[in-house]
Design a protein around this motif. Structure first.
Motif, PDB file in Angstrom:
ATOM      1  N   ILE A   1      39.253  78.054  56.386  1.00 34.49           N
ATOM      2  CA  ILE A   1      39.173  76.625  56.692  1.00 34.49           C
ATOM      3  C   ILE A   1      40.305  76.227  57.634  1.00 34.49           C
ATOM      4  CG2 ILE A   1      39.414  74.311  55.713  1.00 34.49           C
ATOM      5  CD1 ILE A   1      37.974  75.308  53.227  1.00 34.49           C
ATOM      6  N   GLY A   2      41.505  76.732  57.371  1.00 29.12           N
ATOM      7  CA  GLY A   2      42.631  76.439  58.248  1.00 29.12           C
ATOM      8  C   GLY A   2      42.404  76.935  59.662  1.00 29.12           C
ATOM      9  N   CYS A   3      41.865  78.146  59.790  1.00 25.03           N
ATOM     10  CA  CYS A   3      41.559  78.698  61.113  1.00 25.03           C
ATOM     11  C   CYS A   3      40.502  77.859  61.820  1.00 25.03           C
ATOM     12  CB  CYS A   3      41.075  80.140  60.983  1.00 25.03           C
ATOM     13  SG  CYS A   3      42.350  81.327  60.474  1.00 25.03           S
ATOM     14  N   LEU A   4      39.519  77.396  61.060  1.00 22.39           N
ATOM     15  CA  LEU A   4      38.472  76.545  61.626  1.00 22.39           C
ATOM     16  C   LEU A   4      39.067  75.236  62.139  1.00 22.39           C
ATOM     17  CD1 LEU A   4      35.418  76.067  62.080  1.00 22.39           C
ATOM     18  CD2 LEU A   4      35.306  75.166  59.749  1.00 22.39           C
ATOM     19  N   ALA A   5      39.980  74.645  61.370  1.00 24.60           N
ATOM     20  CA  ALA A   5      40.607  73.387  61.782  1.00 24.60           C
ATOM     21  C   ALA A   5      41.416  73.560  63.067  1.00 24.60           C
ATOM     22  CB  ALA A   5      41.504  72.857  60.663  1.00 24.60           C
ATOM     23  N   LEU A   6      42.192  74.632  63.166  1.00 27.98           N
ATOM     24  CA  LEU A   6      42.978  74.872  64.373  1.00 27.98           C
ATOM     25  C   LEU A   6      42.079  75.130  65.581  1.00 27.98           C
ATOM     26  CD1 LEU A   6      45.900  77.102  63.021  1.00 27.98           C
ATOM     27  CD2 LEU A   6      46.042  74.741  63.846  1.00 27.98           C
ATOM     28  N   THR A   7      40.907  75.696  65.344  1.00 23.67           N
ATOM     29  CA  THR A   7      39.978  75.981  66.442  1.00 23.67           C
ATOM     30  C   THR A   7      39.349  74.708  66.987  1.00 23.67           C
ATOM     31  OG1 THR A   7      39.460  78.188  65.562  1.00 23.67           O
ATOM     32  CG2 THR A   7      37.861  77.207  67.078  1.00 23.67           C
ATOM     33  N   VAL A   8      38.940  73.796  66.119  1.00 25.30           N
ATOM     34  CA  VAL A   8      38.268  72.576  66.596  1.00 25.30           C
ATOM     35  C   VAL A   8      39.266  71.553  67.130  1.00 25.30           C
ATOM     36  CG1 VAL A   8      36.366  72.907  64.993  1.00 25.30           C
ATOM     37  CG2 VAL A   8      38.275  71.466  64.303  1.00 25.30           C
TER      38      VAL A   8
ATOM     39  N   CYS B   1      41.897  68.339  67.500  1.00 24.88           N
ATOM     40  CA  CYS B   1      41.703  66.919  67.178  1.00 24.88           C
ATOM     41  C   CYS B   1      40.296  66.495  67.595  1.00 24.88           C
ATOM     42  CB  CYS B   1      42.748  66.062  67.887  1.00 24.88           C
ATOM     43  SG  CYS B   1      44.398  66.253  67.230  1.00 24.88           S
ATOM     44  N   SER B   2      39.416  66.350  66.640  1.00 26.78           N
ATOM     45  CA  SER B   2      38.015  66.032  66.935  1.00 26.78           C
ATOM     46  C   SER B   2      37.368  65.464  65.676  1.00 26.78           C
ATOM     47  CB  SER B   2      37.270  67.304  67.362  1.00 26.78           C
ATOM     48  OG  SER B   2      37.257  68.253  66.301  1.00 26.78           O
ATOM     49  N   ASP B   3      36.118  65.044  65.815  1.00 24.23           N
ATOM     50  CA  ASP B   3      35.365  64.569  64.652  1.00 24.23           C
ATOM     51  C   ASP B   3      35.206  65.676  63.617  1.00 24.23           C
ATOM     52  OD1 ASP B   3      35.132  62.092  65.812  1.00 24.23           O
ATOM     53  OD2 ASP B   3      33.134  62.456  66.640  1.00 24.23           O
TER      54      ASP B   3
END
Length: 443
Positions: A118-125, A127-129
């Motif tokens: 989940i953390g990796c996913l957040a860093l990939t997307v 600042c976004s919706d």
């Protein structure tokens, strides 16, 4: 039926029990695994990610664990924007299913991997919706999971995940403060009359203080009264006397950050809340705490190594507390310069240094790749890397080489198993009904 067969193939590819039998075959066929060009790399990564995502539905826990490991490796080795565009919601749902109570019989390892994903996913997307959706959907389950268990196997990863998703997807300072409060309660739980306090372990304390400091570095003016700061600083000061060096270092960095943002110096009698009947006394007490911390830092900066003391850890401690003392004397935080490819990334404050160290620790071997290609991190650190090669050539990172070219890589193992299945099917077509007997003779 087709979907079930596809998932069965994916599960077989991520089943760790057959590693030894696959390795020799994949080594012999490694010439087929050559990857050159951006399109081939992207296709291979998405193929592996699709298979791993399917495997997260499997009942076998070890299969799901291997699939999560593959997903994490892929997200660290490259920016998976195309995959996220197609499968964002599915991946987030599967990660949450492993973290939430009762949705799966997930092991501590699986919960650790799911939260890291989940953390990796957040860093990939960035600042976004999508980042906002991650924060809103995950902060509650992470809070509940941390409240249920302080297992040192999974709690640090849950804390790191909460820190990252708040860092990326939290919009208001109140949300950051709430996440910090969740972290603090892990080592300072609100106990009922029939609940016995459990002494937190050193690794757990280190994880909490590090994640808490990471979020503290992002806020300008926390809405805490002097009693809050008195409690926090007193506790952090007590940690400087602990035997574990990782605890001391985490506490030292947190205290340096508190002094950098001026939490003590900015407080005065006019800031008092209704709960504070004697604000001036509280301020004086805080100044006394600051003096105590300075003396502790002096001692730790010259501490002699004891029996069984690791020299590297001792030097790291001495250097850190020397930097803290220098900061108290002249007001300047240590400057750090780090090479990212051919570029230099520099920090000049405790907040920047803490953010950089935390993200570097979280990404591990994928840190350099993300610093080169992750626009969100470029904005965070004000870092602009050199332009990519003019001829459009894709230069594979070390992580990509391990993932796609190594004979033991997940991709090679998956391809080898697929080639073996195709060969068996081909033999069946060529030899018809004799193929079974010939297979028996070979074995």
């Amino acid at each position: 039926m087709g979907k079930r067969n596809s998932r069965s193939k994916a599960a077989a590819m991520f089943d760790s029990d057959d590693d030894s039998s696959v390795t020799s075959s994949s080594t012999a066929r490694s010439d087929l695994m050559s990857v050159s060009g951006t399109e081939d790399v992207q296709f291979d990564q998405e193929s592996v990610l699709d298979q791993a995502l399917d495997s997260l539905d499997e009942k076998r826990g070890s299969t799901r664990e291997n699939a999560f490991s593959t997903i994490i490796d892929a997200f660290k080795s490259n920016m998976q924007h195309h995959f996220v565009e197609k499968k964002f919601a599915t991946l987030l749902h599967q990660c949450l299913a492993s973290i939430k109570k009762g949705s799966k019989k997930a092991s501590a390892k699986e919960i650790t991997l799911a939260s890291h994903a989940i953390g990796c996913l957040a860093l990939t997307v960035g600042c976004s919706d999508n980042a906002r959706e991650i924060f809103e959907d995950c902060s509650g389950p992470l809070d509940e999971s941390l409240a249920r268990s302080t297992d040192v196997m999974k709690a640090p990863s849950l804390l790191d995940c909460l820190a990252i998703i708040t860092f990326v997807g939290g919009n208001a300072q109140e949300e950051t403060e709430r996440s910090m409060d969740i972290m603090w309660r892990v080592i300072h739980p609100k106990l009922g009359s029939n609940v016995v306090a459990v002494k937190p372990s050193a690794p757990l304390i280190t994880a909490v203080v590090s994640a808490w400091s990471f979020l503290l570095s992002t806020v300008g003016n926390l809405k805490l009264n002097s009693k809050n700061w008195q409690s926090s600083i007193s506790y952090l000061s007590s940690l400087l006397d602990k035997e574990d060096r990782s605890v001391r270092i985490a506490a030292g960095e947190a205290l340096a950050l508190i002094f950098e943002i001026g939490a003590i110096d900015k407080f005065n009698a006019s800031d008092a809340t209704q709960e504070e009947s004697k604000p001036q006394e509280s301020y004086i007490f805080l100044q006394g705490l600051k003096g105590k911390v300075i003396n502790q830092c002096k001692n730790l900066s010259v501490e002699a190594g004891g029996k069984g003391s690791a020299k590297k850890d001792l030097n790291n401690q001495r250097n850190l507390f020397k930097d803290i003392l220098d900061f108290f004397e002249d007001g300047y935080a240590p400057e750090i310069s780090m090479k990212i490819g051919g570029d230099s990334l520099q920090t000049s404050s405790w907040s920047q240094m803490i953010q950089l160290n935390f993200i570097k620790h979280f990404l591990g071997g994928g840190f350099i790749k993300h610093m080169q290609d992750n626009e969100f991190l470029h904005d965070v650190f004000g870092f602009t890397p050199k332009k990519k090669l003019n001829n459009g050539e894709h230069r594979m990172s070390g992580g990509e080489k391990r993932m796609f070219k190594s004979p033991n890589s997940v991709l090679n193992k998956a391809r080898t198993q697929l080639l073996n299945k195709q060969r068996v099917l081909s033999e069946g077509r060529n030899f018809g009904h004799y193929s079974v007997s010939m297979g028996d003779d070979e074995t």
